[in-house]
Design a protein around this motif. Structure first.
Motif, PDB file in Angstrom:
ATOM      1  N   LEU A  34       0.842  -1.190   0.000  1.00 28.08           N
ATOM      2  CA  LEU A  34       0.000   0.000   0.000  1.00 28.08           C
ATOM      3  C   LEU A  34       0.877   1.239   0.000  1.00 28.08           C
ATOM      4  CD1 LEU A  34      -2.704  -1.053   2.619  1.00 28.08           C
ATOM      5  CD2 LEU A  34      -2.980  -0.928   0.146  1.00 28.08           C
ATOM      6  N   ASP A  39      -4.857   4.196   3.041  1.00 30.45           N
ATOM      7  CA  ASP A  39      -5.563   3.131   2.337  1.00 30.45           C
ATOM      8  C   ASP A  39      -5.861   1.977   3.287  1.00 30.45           C
ATOM      9  OD1 ASP A  39      -5.486   4.553   0.021  1.00 30.45           O
ATOM     10  OD2 ASP A  39      -3.667   3.602  -0.740  1.00 30.45           O
ATOM     11  N   SER A  41      -6.656  -2.109   3.587  1.00 31.68           N
ATOM     12  CA  SER A  41      -6.414  -3.365   2.868  1.00 31.68           C
ATOM     13  C   SER A  41      -7.609  -4.293   3.048  1.00 31.68           C
ATOM     14  CB  SER A  41      -5.142  -4.028   3.392  1.00 31.68           C
ATOM     15  OG  SER A  41      -4.947  -5.278   2.773  1.00 31.68           O
ATOM     16  N   ASN A 416      -3.577  -5.668  -6.019  1.00 36.86           N
ATOM     17  CA  ASN A 416      -3.487  -4.435  -5.225  1.00 36.86           C
ATOM     18  C   ASN A 416      -4.490  -4.560  -4.078  1.00 36.86           C
ATOM     19  OD1 ASN A 416      -3.294  -1.873  -4.184  1.00 36.86           O
ATOM     20  ND2 ASN A 416      -3.310  -0.859  -6.167  1.00 36.86           N
ATOM     21  N   ARG A 418      -5.857  -2.684  -2.016  1.00 40.88           N
ATOM     22  CA  ARG A 418      -6.714  -1.560  -1.614  1.00 40.88           C
ATOM     23  C   ARG A 418      -8.180  -1.969  -1.658  1.00 40.88           C
ATOM     24  NH1 ARG A 418      -6.160   3.739  -4.743  1.00 40.88           N
ATOM     25  NH2 ARG A 418      -6.733   2.301  -6.396  1.00 40.88           N
ATOM     26  N   ASP A 420     -10.547  -0.109  -2.540  1.00 42.28           N
ATOM     27  CA  ASP A 420     -11.193   0.464  -3.721  1.00 42.28           C
ATOM     28  C   ASP A 420     -11.174  -0.518  -4.889  1.00 42.28           C
ATOM     29  OD1 ASP A 420     -11.571   2.710  -2.232  1.00 42.28           O
ATOM     30  OD2 ASP A 420      -9.853   3.787  -3.058  1.00 42.28           O
TER      31      ASP A 420
END
Length: 850
Positions: A34, A39, A41, A416, A418, A420
């Motif tokens: 990250l 952010d 996880s 990734n 994140r 999002d």
């Protein structure tokens, strides 16, 4: 994909029938760290092979009321703490070993945009990824076994030809001349810019794989293509404008060769001899690759890139010096490194125009890849025979042979963590889970049996060294040595094929008899040569033993000398230790003194700073008081000047009054009448003599009025008890709202902003006049002043304004603490302003005058 090996007339060694073995596609997971501390996880690493995916609050299923925690298992999970070396050793090193053994391999990275696929594949200049480390290991392993350049030449049909040394030398000379002309043209146009990548020190990988056949010669070729908008482009194609991306490149087609392998027709294959040459080709192609800036990634790949390493190997001839001039003996294996473009959603990237079209093509090709994997898995699980849509996308069409079981396939899923990217990560995990269930058939390489003696390269090297020693001995540069240039102890090639198709096949028996006779003769020759070798070796051992005895004697004498030197060294070391102790004490003393000096210097600097600050404060106080004194002096001068002006005006007004008084006393025609107190007091605050000082005038000198109307010269204002008075309210256009406790009351009024019309004042209905001004007082508060007057109509049709009252309205916050006590409400009347001045408006059409 099958290893490219043409059909050979040489017979193969019969092998037992082995059942086909299958291996599943190996899928690895790499988690990107990250970048932002804020952010959150959505991924947890449970073990080296298992990860847990947690639904965040922003996920679609969480909003639908479905909260899940899913676990996925991989071949290996790499966290953000694992290095590039660790990833390479687990994933790519087995593929390099497979390549050296003559087998094909495929490795591709898969994931959403911005998940670290390109970093995993190429890495950084100081910390290389999979591609540079693969090149390092390959060249480390074949070092010393590479063929000269242009010995192997591509035949444009996915194969290679073997050239003679003469033809290869001619091609090398032509390449050298072409490079010289190109450099000359480049220098004539613009000076060559130094590549920024060459200045960065790179740490190469020193791993060496096993399985290298010393009797083979090797060559490495690289190709670099990209699949953009479902079109295939050669990034190493020489164009007139290498810096221009895309339009000058020609769309290539995918074909199938004689061995049913898929390849890009007409692609440029560059022969490289070092890792640096391969990097140069890679960076040249990287400049033409389609890259763009998106919302999710500053440098997003807009195409699938395929970097292919092809290893060509051929056996040496009987002398062990040059490659065997036989195209059928060449074996070609390849390692394809695929960097897939990231899948992306247009509602997150906000793409439009060309970027939107690129994203649609990328997503369609990845969807085709997922469809092919899904149908393969379904065919293997259910035994069905559905057609796999390889041709729907260029990327699946190109690597069709791998999924049909002609090579190893490894997949790195880049994630990734994140929250999002949770919705896209779920689809990536499902693809990885589905891919691991696909089974691939393990291919068995076909080994050719050539009538060549093993150890040819080493025997040739020994022979060359012996010839070199003999030539040096003949020149007298070195003492004579004994070099055995005898036979190479080998019984010859292995047994020929003894597979008989019929009982009457006499040719096989005859060939076997000839081979055995040749083998027996070779054996007898070697046995006869063996005693000579043994005797010679015994003599060499005796010489070596003599030299060994002499060496031992020299060694004993040298040991005694060495012991004496050691004693001296120990004495010197003791002395050095003592001196080092003294030096340490002196250094400690010097350090103490230096610390004391530094402390005193710090105190001195602080004292100087305090003195300077005290001086500055004095200067500030002095400047402050000098400024105040100058301001007060200036105010006094202004007050004196104003006093002089007022005295002068007072004298002028007194002189005027004196003259008027004189005229009134001396002129018998004028009818004297007493001035009212109000009219006398309106002459701009000028002190007027009282009526006692004015002499009386006899009544017989009073002249009757000559006016047409028998009315007095001026009229008194209306009675205060009259409620029909009309006010003329004269104020600014946008006055500030009055916030005082007491408010002025004017029941009937006419408001004006500019007093330009005479009729506004001369109107018979108007009996009162009020002028309002607003300004800040000395305390910064808003102060409103109301100047009130009576409007008296004159006989000439005009009006006379007599000021008799002034009201001052102030407002103050109850919570404030002013420097002096003030009342929160003020509605005062200044008696000294009463009848301060009068404004007369005479006649019609005339301007008002004071």
């Amino acid at each position: 994909m099958r290893p490219t090996r043409c059909r050979t007339p040489y017979k193969k060694t019969p092998a037992k029938t082995r059942p086909a073995q299958k291996d599943s596609v190996k899928v690895y997971c790499r988690i990107r760290p990250l970048l932002n501390d804020n952010d959150v996880s959505c991924l947890n690493v449970l073990s080296k092979r298992t990860v847990q995916l947690i639904s965040p609050e922003s996920a679609i299923n969480y909003r639908n009321g479905v909260y899940k925690e899913m676990q996925y298992t991989f071949q290996q999970v790499f966290s953000d703490q694992d290095s590039q070396k660790t990833v390479f050793d687990f994933v790519a090193l087995p593929l390099v070993e497979n390549l050296v053994q003559g087998k094909n391999s495929l490795l591709f990275t898969y994931g959403v945009t911005g998940s670290g696929k390109t970093y995993t594949m190429t890495g950084e200049p100081t910390d290389g990824g999979i591609m540079p480390r693969c090149l390092d290991v390959i060249f480390n392993s074949i070092s010393g076994y590479q063929a000269k350049k242009f010995i192997f030449k591509p035949d444009k049909m996915n194969g290679f030809d073997v050239q003679s040394e003469t033809d290869a030398m001619a091609d090398r000379q032509n390449e050298l001349c072409a490079n010289m002309h190109a450099v000359a043209r480049t220098n004539a146009k613009t000076p060559k810019k130094k590549d920024s990548n060459s200045d960065i020190m790179r740490t190469p990988d020193t791993t060496i794989v096993k399985g290298i056949d010393e009797d083979n010669t090797y060559a490495v070729f690289v190709t670099y293509i990209e699949i953009y908008n479902n079109n295939t482009y050669d990034l190493l194609e020489e164009s007139q404008d290498d810096g221009f991306r895309g339009r000058t490149l020609q769309n290539r087609i995918i074909r199938e060769d004689a061995n049913h392998n898929m390849y890009v027709h007409g692609v440029t294959e560059v022969e490289v001899k070092t890792t640096e040459e391969a990097f140069e080709a890679f960076y040249r192609g990287q400049k033409k690759k389609k890259m763009a800036n998106t919302v999710l990634n500053a440098e997003s790949s807009r195409s699938h890139s395929v970097f292919t390493i092809r290893l060509v190997q051929a056996p040496l001839d009987g002398q062990g010096e040059t490659a065997l001039q036989n195209k059928n003996a060449i074996c070609v294996s390849q390692l394809s490194l695929v960097d897939l473009a990231g899948s992306e959603r247009t509602n997150r990237t906000k793409s439009s125009g060309q970027r939107l079209r690129e994203a649609g093509t990328i997503n369609n090709s990845l969807m085709t890849l997922r469809s092919c994997i899904e149908i393969l898995r379904e065919n293997q699980l259910t035994g069905s025979n559905k057609m796999v849509p390889y041709r729907d996308s260029r990327i699946t069409h190109l690597f069709k042979n791998y999924f049909d079981g002609e090579g190893l396939v490894h997949v790195i899923v880049c994630v990734n963590p994140r929250s999002d990217d949770y919705d896209e990560t779920v689809h990536v995990m499902k693809f990885a889970e589905m891919t691991q269930e696909v089974q691939l058939t393990r291919p068995y390489p076909e080994k050719l049996q050539l009538d060549l003696i093993p150890g040819r390269r080493k025997a040739n090297q020994i022979f060359k060294q012996a010839i070199q020693k003999v030539e040096e001995n003949s020149r007298g540069d070195c003492p004579p040595i004994n070099v055995d240039l005898g036979l190479v102890y080998s019984l010859g090639p292995p047994f020929p094929s003894m597979e008989m198709t019929s009982a009457e096949n006499e040719e096989i028996l005859q060939n076997l008899i000839v081979y055995l006779e040749h083998r027996l003769n070779k054996r007898q020759e070697l046995l006869s040569d063996l005693p000579r070798k043994q005797e010679k070796f015994r003599n060499q051992l005796i010489e070596v033993e003599k030299e060994n005895i002499l060496t031992k004697q020299e060694t004993s004498s040298l040991k005694a000398t060495l012991e004496q030197e050691r004693k001296k060294n120990s004495t010197f070391e003791t002395r050095i230790v003592e001196l080092e102790g003294i030096i340490n004490n002196l250094q400690r003393h010097v350090a103490d003194k230096e610390s004391t000096i530094e402390l005193l210097q710090r105190e001195l600097r602080e004292i100087k700073m305090q003195l300077n600050q005290h001086i500055l404060e004095k200067e500030k106080v002095k400047l402050k008081y000098s400024t105040k004194v100058a301001a007060e002096t200036e105010k006094l001068k202004d007050a004196e000047q104003k006093l002089k002006i007022q005295k002068t005006q007072f004298r002028e007004k007194e002189e005027r009054l004196r003259k008027v008084k004189q005229l009134l006393v001396e002129d018998p025609i004028c009818t004297p009448r007493p001035l009212s107190t109000r009219s006398n007091s309106t002459l701009c605050n000028t002190p007027v003599p009282s009526d006692e000082n004015i002499p009386s005038v006899p009544m017989e000198f009073i002249t009757p009025s000559t006016s047409k109307r028998d009315v007095p010269a001026s009229r008194h204002r209306r009675s205060q008890s009259c409620n029909a008075e009309v006010w003329l309210d004269h104020r600014a256009a946008m006055p500030t709202e009055l916030g005082t406790v007491l408010q002025p009351q004017m029941k009937r009024r006419k408001s004006v902003t500019k007093l330009t019309d005479i009729n506004d004042v001369a109107n018979p209905k108007v009996s009162k006049y009020c002028l309002m001004t607003q300004e800040q007082d000395s305390g910064g508060e808003l102060e409103t002043r109301l100047y009130k007057a009576d409007v008296v109509q004159t006989t000439g049709g005009g009006a006379q304004v007599i000021f008799n009252e002034m009201e001052t309205l102030r407002q103050q916050s109850p919570t404030s603490s002013p420097p002096r006590k003030r009342t929160a409400k003020t509605n005062s009347t200044d008696s000294d302003i009463k009848a301060s001045c009068a404004i007369s408006i005479e006649g019609h059409g005339k301007k008002p005058r004071l």
